[in-house]
Motif scaffolding. Sequence first.
Motif, PDB file in Angstrom:
ATOM      1  N   LYS A   2      12.821  -3.051   5.666  1.00 13.61           N
ATOM      2  CA  LYS A   2      11.565  -3.526   6.235  1.00 13.61           C
ATOM      3  C   LYS A   2      10.736  -2.331   6.677  1.00 13.61           C
ATOM      4  N   GLY A   3       9.453  -2.557   6.757  1.00 10.40           N
ATOM      5  CA  GLY A   3       8.580  -1.495   7.238  1.00 10.40           C
ATOM      6  C   GLY A   3       7.276  -1.481   6.482  1.00 10.40           C
ATOM      7  N   MET A   4       6.395  -0.647   6.921  1.00  7.21           N
ATOM      8  CA  MET A   4       5.086  -0.502   6.299  1.00  7.21           C
ATOM      9  C   MET A   4       5.152   0.663   5.312  1.00  7.21           C
ATOM     10  N   HIS A   5       5.195   0.347   4.044  1.00  7.39           N
ATOM     11  CA  HIS A   5       5.203   1.397   3.039  1.00  7.39           C
ATOM     12  C   HIS A   5       4.108   1.103   2.030  1.00  7.39           C
ATOM     13  N   GLY A   6       3.681   2.114   1.317  1.00  6.73           N
ATOM     14  CA  GLY A   6       2.603   1.945   0.346  1.00  6.73           C
ATOM     15  C   GLY A   6       1.246   1.913   1.042  1.00  6.73           C
ATOM     16  N   VAL A   7       0.208   1.728   0.246  1.00  9.58           N
ATOM     17  CA  VAL A   7      -1.140   1.745   0.807  1.00  9.58           C
ATOM     18  C   VAL A   7      -1.806   0.381   0.834  1.00  9.58           C
ATOM     19  N   VAL A   8      -1.360  -0.554   0.001  1.00 12.04           N
ATOM     20  CA  VAL A   8      -1.996  -1.875  -0.082  1.00 12.04           C
ATOM     21  C   VAL A   8      -1.635  -2.700   1.150  1.00 12.04           C
ATOM     22  N   ARG A   9      -2.650  -3.324   1.755  1.00 13.79           N
ATOM     23  CA  ARG A   9      -2.438  -4.118   2.949  1.00 13.79           C
ATOM     24  C   ARG A   9      -2.440  -5.620   2.677  1.00 13.79           C
ATOM     25  N   SER A  10      -3.050  -6.050   1.560  1.00  7.29           N
ATOM     26  CA  SER A  10      -3.041  -7.466   1.199  1.00  7.29           C
ATOM     27  C   SER A  10      -3.281  -7.589  -0.299  1.00  7.29           C
ATOM     28  N   PHE A  11      -2.855  -8.698  -0.851  1.00  5.52           N
ATOM     29  CA  PHE A  11      -3.004  -8.967  -2.283  1.00  5.52           C
ATOM     30  C   PHE A  11      -3.830 -10.221  -2.477  1.00  5.52           C
ATOM     31  N   PRO A  12      -4.534 -10.405  -3.581  1.00  5.75           N
ATOM     32  CA  PRO A  12      -4.686  -9.461  -4.698  1.00  5.75           C
ATOM     33  C   PRO A  12      -5.692  -8.370  -4.340  1.00  5.75           C
ATOM     34  N   ILE A  13      -5.526  -7.219  -4.967  1.00 11.18           N
ATOM     35  CA  ILE A  13      -6.434  -6.094  -4.742  1.00 11.18           C
ATOM     36  C   ILE A  13      -6.370  -5.164  -5.952  1.00 11.18           C
ATOM     37  N   VAL A  14      -7.482  -4.547  -6.273  1.00 11.63           N
ATOM     38  CA  VAL A  14      -7.512  -3.535  -7.332  1.00 11.63           C
ATOM     39  C   VAL A  14      -7.200  -2.196  -6.668  1.00 11.63           C
ATOM     40  N   PRO A  15      -6.185  -1.472  -7.145  1.00 14.64           N
ATOM     41  CA  PRO A  15      -5.799  -0.219  -6.492  1.00 14.64           C
ATOM     42  C   PRO A  15      -6.769   0.928  -6.773  1.00 14.64           C
ATOM     43  N   GLY A  16      -6.497   2.040  -6.148  1.00 11.69           N
ATOM     44  CA  GLY A  16      -7.282   3.256  -6.347  1.00 11.69           C
ATOM     45  C   GLY A  16      -7.868   3.734  -5.031  1.00 11.69           C
ATOM     46  N   ILE A  17      -7.291   4.793  -4.436  1.00 11.73           N
ATOM     47  CA  ILE A  17      -7.737   5.232  -3.114  1.00 11.73           C
ATOM     48  C   ILE A  17      -8.844   6.282  -3.174  1.00 11.73           C
ATOM     49  N   ASP A  18      -9.306   6.609  -4.359  1.00 12.73           N
ATOM     50  CA  ASP A  18     -10.462   7.496  -4.480  1.00 12.73           C
ATOM     51  C   ASP A  18     -11.191   7.212  -5.790  1.00 12.73           C
ATOM     52  N   LEU A  39     -15.814   9.346  -3.514  1.00 13.98           N
ATOM     53  CA  LEU A  39     -15.297   8.624  -2.355  1.00 13.98           C
ATOM     54  C   LEU A  39     -13.791   8.842  -2.304  1.00 13.98           C
ATOM     55  N   THR A  40     -13.293   9.309  -1.177  1.00 11.16           N
ATOM     56  CA  THR A  40     -11.848   9.456  -0.986  1.00 11.16           C
ATOM     57  C   THR A  40     -11.487   8.784   0.328  1.00 11.16           C
ATOM     58  N   GLY A  41     -10.540   7.878   0.266  1.00 12.65           N
ATOM     59  CA  GLY A  41     -10.097   7.183   1.479  1.00 12.65           C
ATOM     60  C   GLY A  41     -11.039   6.077   1.899  1.00 12.65           C
ATOM     61  N   ASN A  42     -11.266   5.975   3.194  1.00 10.76           N
ATOM     62  CA  ASN A  42     -12.120   4.941   3.775  1.00 10.76           C
ATOM     63  C   ASN A  42     -11.709   3.535   3.376  1.00 10.76           C
ATOM     64  N   LYS A  43     -10.417   3.309   3.260  1.00 13.28           N
ATOM     65  CA  LYS A  43      -9.821   1.991   3.072  1.00 13.28           C
ATOM     66  C   LYS A  43      -9.952   1.404   1.670  1.00 13.28           C
ATOM     67  N   GLN A  46      -6.964  -0.174  -0.315  1.00 11.32           N
ATOM     68  CA  GLN A  46      -6.060  -0.651   0.728  1.00 11.32           C
ATOM     69  C   GLN A  46      -6.539  -1.991   1.292  1.00 11.32           C
ATOM     70  N   HIS A  47      -7.796  -2.003   1.737  1.00  8.49           N
ATOM     71  CA  HIS A  47      -8.368  -3.194   2.365  1.00  8.49           C
ATOM     72  C   HIS A  47      -9.467  -3.838   1.515  1.00  8.49           C
ATOM     73  N   CYS A  48      -9.958  -3.118   0.530  1.00  2.23           N
ATOM     74  CA  CYS A  48     -10.948  -3.662  -0.414  1.00  2.23           C
ATOM     75  C   CYS A  48     -10.639  -3.054  -1.774  1.00  2.23           C
ATOM     76  N   ASP A  49     -11.180  -3.653  -2.835  1.00  2.92           N
ATOM     77  CA  ASP A  49     -10.902  -3.167  -4.185  1.00  2.92           C
ATOM     78  C   ASP A  49     -11.240  -1.682  -4.297  1.00  2.92           C
ATOM     79  N   GLU A  61     -22.285   5.192   3.514  1.00  3.72           N
ATOM     80  CA  GLU A  61     -21.789   6.226   4.426  1.00  3.72           C
ATOM     81  C   GLU A  61     -20.403   6.740   4.039  1.00  3.72           C
ATOM     82  N   TRP A  62     -19.694   6.005   3.211  1.00  2.00           N
ATOM     83  CA  TRP A  62     -18.376   6.434   2.744  1.00  2.00           C
ATOM     84  C   TRP A  62     -18.483   7.463   1.620  1.00  2.00           C
ATOM     85  N   LEU A  63     -19.632   7.565   0.988  1.00  3.04           N
ATOM     86  CA  LEU A  63     -19.811   8.412  -0.192  1.00  3.04           C
ATOM     87  C   LEU A  63     -20.288   9.807   0.182  1.00  3.04           C
ATOM     88  N   VAL A  64     -19.930  10.772  -0.650  1.00  6.97           N
ATOM     89  CA  VAL A  64     -20.488  12.116  -0.547  1.00  6.97           C
ATOM     90  C   VAL A  64     -21.021  12.503  -1.926  1.00  6.97           C
TER      91      VAL A  64
END
Length: 80
Positions: A2-18, A39-43, A46-49, A61-64
Amino acid sequence: FKGMHGVVRSFPIVPGIDMAVVVQESSSSLFNAGDEVVLTGNKIGQHCDGGYSELCRVQAEWLVPKPPAFTLEECMIIGT
């Protein structure tokens, strides 16, 4: 196990953290259609596609701006 592993917090979701992309449209004064951005990070992925999405709507504001010395591909090779 048990525990919090990986980056996805809920399903379904399209992965890709950057992502490095060309803005398709924008309602923000920070970026215009055609701008190349990173864009790198900012959820994303994990929390959105995330960066594997065909299209992705995020907060401006998440973009550079993409550094002029790099291509979009090189930005993703460097990564997060």
